[in-house]
Design an enzyme around this catalytic site. Structure first.
Site: not given
Length: 113
Positions: A44, A46, A108, A112
């Site tokens: 994925h 971000h 954040y 990861q």
């Protein structure tokens, strides 16, 4: 914003990882979107971005995912067999607006792994 490849296949690695990052940066630059923080995980993506007010979030993500798929399949033709009909990304995405806590979100994303 967070979005995933179709079937959550772990395709974001090695040479493709470099190409994926480059394509995302290029497409954001075309639309005048500033990438504040971004991280490519194995399954994925971000991204913390600043989208200009003239663009809607949904139209930008539609543009990003659509044009990205065309560009990645032009670079890596062998992916067409895994992802039929040039569908690289899964349907849907997650988006949240960030106000005063943008540094927390950036941290954040950065941490990861």
């Amino acid at each position: 914003m967070v979005f995933t490849p179709k079937y959550r296949r772990k395709v974001i690695y090695n040479q493709r990882r470099k190409d994926i990052g480059e394509i995302l940066r290029t497409l954001c630059r075309y639309k005048g979107v500033e990438i504040i923080e971004g991280h490519l995980m194995s399954d994925h993506v971000h991204m913390l971005v600043m989208i200009p007010p003239k663009l809607s979030v949904s139209s930008f993500i539609g543009y990003l995912k659509g044009k990205f798929a065309l560009m990645i399949f032009d670079r890596h033709a062998n992916l067409k067999y895994k992802y039929g009909n040039r569908h690289f990304w899964a349907e849907g995405y997650y988006v949240s607006t960030v106000g005063l806590n943008d540094q927390t979100v950036a941290k954040y994303i950065r941490e990861q792994e």
